[in-house]
Design an enzyme around this catalytic site. Structure first.
Site, mmCIF file in Angstrom:
data_model
loop_
_atom_site.group_PDB
_atom_site.id
_atom_site.type_symbol
_atom_site.label_atom_id
_atom_site.label_comp_id
_atom_site.label_asym_id
_atom_site.label_seq_id
_atom_site.Cartn_x
_atom_site.Cartn_y
_atom_site.Cartn_z
ATOM 1 N N LYS A 54 0.811 -1.193 0.000
ATOM 2 C CA LYS A 54 0.000 0.000 0.000
ATOM 3 C C LYS A 54 0.855 1.257 0.000
ATOM 4 O O LYS A 54 0.386 2.353 -0.269
ATOM 5 C CB LYS A 54 -0.908 0.019 1.250
ATOM 6 C CG LYS A 54 -1.814 -1.175 1.343
ATOM 7 C CD LYS A 54 -2.535 -1.192 2.718
ATOM 8 C CE LYS A 54 -3.326 -2.485 2.817
ATOM 9 N NZ LYS A 54 -3.631 -2.798 4.238
ATOM 10 N N GLY A 55 2.123 1.083 0.362
ATOM 11 C CA GLY A 55 2.984 2.230 0.647
ATOM 12 C C GLY A 55 3.144 3.231 -0.481
ATOM 13 O O GLY A 55 3.326 4.428 -0.242
ATOM 14 N N GLU A 110 7.635 2.662 -5.963
ATOM 15 C CA GLU A 110 7.765 2.119 -4.605
ATOM 16 C C GLU A 110 7.903 3.265 -3.607
ATOM 17 O O GLU A 110 8.387 4.349 -3.962
ATOM 18 C CB GLU A 110 9.039 1.258 -4.530
ATOM 19 C CG GLU A 110 8.869 -0.211 -4.216
ATOM 20 C CD GLU A 110 8.226 -0.591 -2.903
ATOM 21 O OE1 GLU A 110 7.298 0.095 -2.429
ATOM 22 O OE2 GLU A 110 8.644 -1.615 -2.356
ATOM 23 N N ASP A 111 7.529 3.001 -2.365
ATOM 24 C CA ASP A 111 7.670 4.038 -1.343
ATOM 25 C C ASP A 111 9.127 4.234 -0.931
ATOM 26 O O ASP A 111 9.627 5.350 -0.891
ATOM 27 C CB ASP A 111 6.792 3.707 -0.117
ATOM 28 C CG ASP A 111 6.963 2.271 0.399
ATOM 29 O OD1 ASP A 111 7.821 1.520 -0.115
ATOM 30 O OD2 ASP A 111 6.223 1.891 1.321
ATOM 31 N N ASP A 114 15.193 -0.053 0.965
ATOM 32 C CA ASP A 114 15.945 -0.185 2.210
ATOM 33 C C ASP A 114 17.077 -1.193 1.950
ATOM 34 O O ASP A 114 18.119 -0.832 1.399
ATOM 35 C CB ASP A 114 14.942 -0.627 3.281
ATOM 36 C CG ASP A 114 15.525 -0.778 4.666
ATOM 37 O OD1 ASP A 114 16.535 -0.144 4.963
ATOM 38 O OD2 ASP A 114 14.953 -1.539 5.479
ATOM 39 N N LYS A 142 17.141 4.501 1.530
ATOM 40 C CA LYS A 142 18.082 4.371 2.659
ATOM 41 C C LYS A 142 19.296 3.624 2.140
ATOM 42 O O LYS A 142 19.469 2.429 2.399
ATOM 43 C CB LYS A 142 17.431 3.537 3.769
ATOM 44 C CG LYS A 142 16.422 4.266 4.591
ATOM 45 C CD LYS A 142 16.149 3.426 5.838
ATOM 46 C CE LYS A 142 14.710 3.476 6.214
ATOM 47 N NZ LYS A 142 14.352 2.494 7.254
ATOM 48 N N PHE A 163 13.655 4.579 11.043
ATOM 49 C CA PHE A 163 12.348 4.081 10.635
ATOM 50 C C PHE A 163 11.412 5.270 10.466
ATOM 51 O O PHE A 163 11.181 6.024 11.401
ATOM 52 C CB PHE A 163 11.795 3.097 11.668
ATOM 53 C CG PHE A 163 10.516 2.460 11.217
ATOM 54 C CD1 PHE A 163 10.539 1.399 10.320
ATOM 55 C CD2 PHE A 163 9.296 2.944 11.652
ATOM 56 C CE1 PHE A 163 9.350 0.826 9.869
ATOM 57 C CE2 PHE A 163 8.100 2.376 11.205
ATOM 58 C CZ PHE A 163 8.132 1.321 10.310
ATOM 59 N N VAL A 164 10.910 5.433 9.264
ATOM 60 C CA VAL A 164 10.101 6.613 8.969
ATOM 61 C C VAL A 164 8.655 6.234 8.644
ATOM 62 O O VAL A 164 8.378 5.104 8.222
ATOM 63 C CB VAL A 164 10.709 7.438 7.804
ATOM 64 C CG1 VAL A 164 12.048 8.045 8.208
ATOM 65 C CG2 VAL A 164 10.861 6.606 6.538
ATOM 66 N N ASP A 170 3.804 3.320 6.735
ATOM 67 C CA ASP A 170 3.026 3.103 7.954
ATOM 68 C C ASP A 170 3.861 2.561 9.096
ATOM 69 O O ASP A 170 4.982 2.075 8.912
ATOM 70 C CB ASP A 170 1.924 2.080 7.669
ATOM 71 C CG ASP A 170 2.464 0.653 7.554
ATOM 72 O OD1 ASP A 170 3.459 0.453 6.839
ATOM 73 O OD2 ASP A 170 1.900 -0.264 8.190
ATOM 74 N N ARG A 176 0.054 6.578 7.378
ATOM 75 C CA ARG A 176 0.302 6.675 5.932
ATOM 76 C C ARG A 176 -0.160 8.015 5.377
ATOM 77 O O ARG A 176 0.346 8.491 4.372
ATOM 78 C CB ARG A 176 -0.473 5.586 5.183
ATOM 79 C CG ARG A 176 0.001 4.174 5.460
ATOM 80 C CD ARG A 176 -0.676 3.223 4.464
ATOM 81 N NE ARG A 176 -0.575 1.830 4.842
ATOM 82 C CZ ARG A 176 0.476 1.041 4.605
ATOM 83 N NH1 ARG A 176 1.537 1.514 3.992
ATOM 84 N NH2 ARG A 176 0.474 -0.216 4.976
#
Ligand code: 5GP
Length: 191
Positions: A54-55, A110-111, A114, A142, A163-164, A170, A176
């Site tokens: 969902k990001g 993509e959000d 990482d 990141k 962690f954001v 979320d 979100r």
């Protein structure tokens, strides 16, 4: 009923957020730049945007609206196996694409990237479906956390290892909808 109230400071920051890392204003400006760059790179072509639910929903909606080239949409939902918030690289498709991507110019949206394990897997599996081209746009990167090298053609912001949440990202399903990227207060995790 308790309702959390938005404070009135310039970023509209919100009490569970310790620090705003990327403000709404910077997000808007950078997404406009990415849109211009993507529109120039794909001039004369139609792009098929594949959002990873969902990001990526918020970034995809913003990015799509600053493109000056024709675009179509599809979405896929995936989940990573693995303990807690650590990515394992083993990805399960929860919702596959509705349409074939064969012969299309696919842009994965993509959000955040990482470790890179999720995107690496996605690139491999979508490449196997025969798109005319494949590229990736992420809102956040990141880079210091990367475990596998993975090409990312369009990056919004490189961020440190924290962690954001917000702008689609979320924690336990929440935050979100924050219009900026922020770091949660530790009390939120330990509650
Ligand atoms: P990767 O496979 O690159 O390690 O993980 C990518 C996925 O991990 C992202 O799509 C996102 O769901 C999750 N993720 C990685 N870092 C963060 C973060 O700082 N905040 C949130 N909310 N999710 C993250």
């Amino acid at each position: 009923m308790t309702t959390r109230v938005q404070t009135s400071d310039a970023d509209g920051s919100y009490e569970p957020i310790a620090r705003v890392l990327v403000s709404r204003r910077r997000l808007t400006a950078r997404v406009a730049e990415l849109g211009a760059q993507i529109s120039a790179d794909y001039a004369g072509r139609e792009i098929h945007m594949v959002g990873i639910l969902k990001g990526a929903a918020i970034f995809m909606a913003d990015l799509a609206r600053v493109l000056s080239i024709p675009a179509t949409f599809d979405f896929m939902a995936i989940s990573s196996y693995g303990a807690g918030s650590e990515s394992s690289g083993v990805v399960r498709f929860i919702k596959d694409l509705d349409e074939s991507i064969e012969g299309r110019h696919v842009l994965i949206v993509e959000d955040i990237v990482d470790t890179g394990l999720t995107l690496h897997y996605l690139r491999e599996s979508l490449t196997a479906r025969g798109p005319a081209s494949l590229a990736v746009a992420v809102a956040l990167d990141k880079a210091s956390r990367r475990q596998v090298p993975v090409p990312v053609e369009y990056v919004g912001f490189r961020i440190p290892d924290a962690f954001v949440v917000g702008y689609g990202l979320d924690f336990a399903g929440r935050y979100r909808n924050l219009p900026y990227v922020g770091i949660l207060r530790p009390e939120v995790y330990t509650r």
